[in-house]
Design a protein around this motif. Structure first.
Motif, PDB file in Angstrom:
ATOM      1  N   TYR A 298      38.901  45.097  31.763  1.00 27.10           N
ATOM      2  CA  TYR A 298      39.290  46.490  32.041  1.00 27.10           C
ATOM      3  C   TYR A 298      39.698  47.190  30.749  1.00 27.10           C
TER       4      TYR A 298
ATOM      5  N   ARG B 187      36.563  48.085  29.040  1.00 26.42           N
ATOM      6  CA  ARG B 187      35.863  49.174  29.754  1.00 26.42           C
ATOM      7  C   ARG B 187      36.523  50.512  29.456  1.00 26.42           C
TER       8      ARG B 187
ATOM      9  N   LEU C  34      31.361  47.184  38.681  1.00 25.25           N
ATOM     10  CA  LEU C  34      32.517  46.761  37.869  1.00 25.25           C
ATOM     11  C   LEU C  34      33.824  47.130  38.564  1.00 25.25           C
ATOM     12  N   ILE C  35      33.886  48.302  39.184  1.00 22.28           N
ATOM     13  CA  ILE C  35      35.109  48.685  39.914  1.00 22.28           C
ATOM     14  C   ILE C  35      35.293  47.763  41.120  1.00 22.28           C
TER      15      ILE C  35
ATOM     16  N   SER D 255      36.359  44.287  40.136  1.00 19.59           N
ATOM     17  CA  SER D 255      37.709  44.316  39.572  1.00 19.59           C
ATOM     18  C   SER D 255      38.751  44.396  40.697  1.00 19.59           C
ATOM     19  N   ILE D 256      38.565  45.347  41.604  1.00 15.73           N
ATOM     20  CA  ILE D 256      39.544  45.515  42.692  1.00 15.73           C
ATOM     21  C   ILE D 256      39.545  44.293  43.603  1.00 15.73           C
TER      22      ILE D 256
ATOM     23  N   LYS E  69      41.266  40.984  42.514  1.00 16.28           N
ATOM     24  CA  LYS E  69      42.732  40.935  42.647  1.00 16.28           C
ATOM     25  C   LYS E  69      43.135  40.711  44.109  1.00 16.28           C
TER      26      LYS E  69
ATOM     27  N   PHE F 128      38.687  58.461  42.006  1.00 17.27           N
ATOM     28  CA  PHE F 128      37.676  57.840  41.139  1.00 17.27           C
ATOM     29  C   PHE F 128      36.291  58.303  41.553  1.00 17.27           C
TER      30      PHE F 128
END
Ligand code: URA
Length: 438
Positions: free
Chosen positions: A165, A168, A179-180, A183-184, A187, A207
């Motif tokens: 991140y 990025r 990628l979003i 990433s989310i 987690k 976003f």
């Protein structure tokens, strides 16, 4: 396989194999792959995208880069919620104690705000004494004993996501859907919940600015969840104007408490009920979404949700008397007003511009790790569709600096647009997206 070949392959639009993606993440983590090659690969992904299999593999590789939380020793189906971020988004503070009051077990790890979007951990930090740094043992014990715990994300979880991140952020590759999504979801998967509800915001303050991209992001995230064995539902919700009336940490906590007391803004209540209903049904505590909303409404009206919020605050060391006496949350030094220069129906209240005004006040951080002013914020007095007479109060502005107050007031005034006709009301919840059954 060399990194150059991988960059070449992705640049030309081919899919990366599972081994290639795992190699890239593992190699970057141990410092064997330099930033410049990872940056080039991220840019290739930005332009060529990633299919579902690649995105699921990337998510798994991000999860595997660090610690994960095993919640299997807890009774029942553990739930979590995530919002892709908006302005005035205090939904977690209402929704999570509300569903916990209905028997849903909540184990949430949350982040701090960045840019114009707020973060739950910052908001909770407004409550005197409230701890957002529970140890793993404390977190699990509280989920077991109280039914709800919310703590900050630890750097030991998904460290590869933290590294990627940061890269990025400085290579203009944040806004890539795979990628979003990875990433989310990495987690969410690492923090262990089985039942996940996603609030994917759409509009100027989000976003995702348009419905098509928000839908694509939601489809990608729900299918990652399903592929990795989690029940995942997403609601797409409007973020053209801020949610509720309060923007900023201290004022949002007060508005969340008011909603738990049964008299909060209609949009905050409606979205909390809709997201909460998804969690209730997927935790097998209600047979249908309609019945789940009825159960949740009753818990808001009879004080059970507020009582659960108090128990949760007490369990994390917070001063529960602040729940009933907002003055205990602090008082900002400066108060300003924004008044309408002309009359008409409010047809625009740009969430991004309002969020940027809040950042100028000090309520949001421009860089990760920066200090913020928890008492800075805005209270809107008018929302889209309201009639405004010239000179009427549009918003109150709070902060601790005259200079910031002047800058933010100018920025805030640019968020408003008027029309002679009342604009049509637009829906708050735009779509519901569920992954294939798992
Ligand atoms: N939030 C995240 O956690 N990751 C992203 O890539 C974007 C928003």
């Amino acid at each position: 396989m060399s990194m150059v070949e991988m960059i070449h392959k992705k640049r030309d639009g081919s899919a990366l194999s599972q081994t290639e993606i795992q190699h890239f993440i593992a190699g970057y983590m141990v410092g064997e792959i330099p930033d410049y090659q990872v940056s080039a690969l991220l840019m290739a992904i930005y332009f060529s995208g990633m299919n579902r299999e690649e995105t699921v593999t990337l998510t798994e590789a991000l999860v595997a880069s660090g610690e994960t939380l095993d919640l299997s020793m807890l009774a029942g189906i553990v739930a979590d919620k995530h919002s892709t971020g908006g302005v005035g988004d205090k939904i977690s503070l209402v929704l999570l104690p509300l569903v916990a009051a209905a028997g849903v077990t909540i184990a949430k790890m949350s982040g701090r705000g960045l840019g114009h979007t707020g973060g739950t951990i910052d908001k909770l930090s407004c409550i005197p004494g409230f701890r957002t740094d529970l140890t793993r043992t404390e977190f699990l014990a509280q989920v077991r004993d109280v039914g709800i715990a919310i703590t900050g994300q630890t750097p030991q979880m998904t460290p590869a996501d933290g590294l990627l991140y940061a890269l990025r952020d400085v290579t203009a590759t944040v806004d890539s859907i795979p990628l979003i999504a990875s990433s989310i979801m990495s987690k969410k998967i690492a923090s262990g919940a089985q039942n996940i509800v996603l609030d994917v915001k759409v509009g100027s303050g989000a976003f995702m600015r348009d419905l098509a991209s928000a839908r694509e992001l939601a489809q990608m995230m729900t299918s990652i969840g399903a592929a990795l064995g989690r029940k995942t539902v997403a609601l797409l919700s409007a973020m053209e104007q801020p949610l509720g009336f309060a923007i900023g940490n201290h004022v949002e906590v007060i508005e969340a408490i008011e909603t738990l007391q049964g008299y909060g803004p209609a949009d905050v209540k409606a979205l909390s009920l809709a997201l909460g209903a998804e969690l209730l049904v997927n935790s097998k505590l209600a047979p249908s979404l309609a019945q789940a909303e009825e159960i949740l409404s009753a818990l808001l009206n009879d004080g059970s949700a507020l009582a659960m919020f108090r128990r949760f605050v007490a369990a994390q060391g917070g001063d529960t008397t602040a729940v009933d006496t907002p003055a205990k949350l602090g008082t900002p030094r400066n108060r300003g007003e924004l008044r309408a220069v002309a009359g008409g129906f409010l047809c625009e209240l740009d969430a991004l511009k309002v969020g940027q005004a809040a950042v100028l006040l000090g309520a949001g951080r421009e860089q990760k790790g920066a200090e913020i002013d928890l008492l800075a914020g805005i209270i809107l007095h008018k929302k889209i569709g309201d009639f405004v007479a010239a000179g009427e109060l549009l918003a109150e502005i709070f902060c601790n600096s005259d200079e910031k107050l002047a800058l933010a007031t100018t920025q805030l005034s640019s968020a408003y647009g008027y029309s002679e006709q009342q604009p049509p009301t637009s829906p708050l919840i735009l779509e519901r997206i569920e992954a294939e059954n798992i």
